[in-house]
Design a protein around this motif. Structure first.
Motif, PDB file in Angstrom:
ATOM      1  N   ALA A  53       3.462  -6.984 -21.048  1.00  0.00           N
ATOM      2  CA  ALA A  53       2.327  -6.259 -20.449  1.00  0.00           C
ATOM      3  C   ALA A  53       2.789  -4.868 -20.013  1.00  0.00           C
ATOM      4  O   ALA A  53       2.903  -4.594 -18.828  1.00  0.00           O
ATOM      5  CB  ALA A  53       1.786  -7.047 -19.267  1.00  0.00           C
ATOM      6  N   PRO A  54       3.045  -3.975 -20.995  1.00  0.00           N
ATOM      7  CA  PRO A  54       3.641  -2.688 -20.644  1.00  0.00           C
ATOM      8  C   PRO A  54       2.803  -1.813 -19.704  1.00  0.00           C
ATOM      9  O   PRO A  54       3.355  -1.076 -18.905  1.00  0.00           O
ATOM     10  CB  PRO A  54       3.847  -2.005 -21.992  1.00  0.00           C
ATOM     11  CG  PRO A  54       2.967  -2.721 -22.945  1.00  0.00           C
ATOM     12  CD  PRO A  54       2.790  -4.105 -22.405  1.00  0.00           C
ATOM     13  N   ASP A  55       1.507  -1.904 -19.786  1.00  0.00           N
ATOM     14  CA  ASP A  55       0.652  -1.028 -18.977  1.00  0.00           C
ATOM     15  C   ASP A  55      -0.291  -1.787 -18.061  1.00  0.00           C
ATOM     16  O   ASP A  55      -1.265  -1.223 -17.572  1.00  0.00           O
ATOM     17  CB  ASP A  55      -0.165  -0.110 -19.894  1.00  0.00           C
ATOM     18  CG  ASP A  55       0.722   0.790 -20.741  1.00  0.00           C
ATOM     19  OD1 ASP A  55       1.730   1.278 -20.199  1.00  0.00           O
ATOM     20  OD2 ASP A  55       0.418   0.982 -21.929  1.00  0.00           O
ATOM     21  N   ASP A  56      -0.008  -3.053 -17.827  1.00  0.00           N
ATOM     22  CA  ASP A  56      -0.921  -3.889 -17.042  1.00  0.00           C
ATOM     23  C   ASP A  56      -0.180  -4.444 -15.827  1.00  0.00           C
ATOM     24  O   ASP A  56       0.428  -5.505 -15.880  1.00  0.00           O
ATOM     25  CB  ASP A  56      -1.457  -5.016 -17.920  1.00  0.00           C
ATOM     26  CG  ASP A  56      -2.519  -5.854 -17.239  1.00  0.00           C
ATOM     27  OD1 ASP A  56      -2.754  -5.676 -16.032  1.00  0.00           O
ATOM     28  OD2 ASP A  56      -3.108  -6.713 -17.932  1.00  0.00           O
ATOM     29  N   LEU A  61       2.425  -8.510 -12.256  1.00  0.00           N
ATOM     30  CA  LEU A  61       2.488  -9.142 -10.935  1.00  0.00           C
ATOM     31  C   LEU A  61       2.324 -10.657 -11.047  1.00  0.00           C
ATOM     32  O   LEU A  61       3.069 -11.421 -10.416  1.00  0.00           O
ATOM     33  CB  LEU A  61       1.407  -8.563 -10.027  1.00  0.00           C
ATOM     34  CG  LEU A  61       1.248  -9.178  -8.652  1.00  0.00           C
ATOM     35  CD1 LEU A  61       2.490  -8.916  -7.803  1.00  0.00           C
ATOM     36  CD2 LEU A  61       0.009  -8.627  -7.965  1.00  0.00           C
ATOM     37  N   LYS A  62       1.383 -11.091 -11.863  1.00  0.00           N
ATOM     38  CA  LYS A  62       1.167 -12.528 -12.049  1.00  0.00           C
ATOM     39  C   LYS A  62       2.385 -13.198 -12.672  1.00  0.00           C
ATOM     40  O   LYS A  62       2.799 -14.281 -12.237  1.00  0.00           O
ATOM     41  CB  LYS A  62      -0.069 -12.770 -12.920  1.00  0.00           C
ATOM     42  CG  LYS A  62      -1.375 -12.425 -12.235  1.00  0.00           C
ATOM     43  CD  LYS A  62      -2.554 -12.588 -13.178  1.00  0.00           C
ATOM     44  CE  LYS A  62      -3.855 -12.170 -12.524  1.00  0.00           C
ATOM     45  NZ  LYS A  62      -4.994 -12.254 -13.458  1.00  0.00           N
TER      46      LYS A  62
END
Length: 87
Positions: A53-56, A61-62
């Motif tokens: 998740a490079p930009d999420d 966090l999850k």
């Protein structure tokens, strides 16, 4: 080395303790703990999460929170087994 089996009670206690702070603080504390105690693992974990998740940041966090719960559950289980062996 085999991973220890984490009991349901251990996961519940770990989850309950994690819930005493915000998800952001929990993830931050976990990452700081891993960086200090397992630097190579920290680097690998950071790379994996960054590639998933490079930009999420929400997804990052999850992922960190779930990995932290599992990691701390394993640590607690290992510590409990070591204490049993000392008795």
């Amino acid at each position: 080395m085999n991973l220890p089996q984490i009991s349901f009670d251990c996961i519940m206690a770990t989850t309950e303790k994690a819930g005493q702070q915000s998800a952001v603080n929990y993830a931050k504390d976990f990452l700081e703990h891993i960086e200090a105690t397992q630097p190579a693992t920290f680097e690998q974990l950071s790379a994996i999460i960054g590639s998933i998740a490079p930009d999420d940041t929400t997804t990052q966090l999850k992922i960190v929170s779930v990995v932290g719960l599992i990691w701390r559950g394993i640590e607690a289980t290992v510590e409990a087994k070591e204490m049993e062996e000392w008795q």
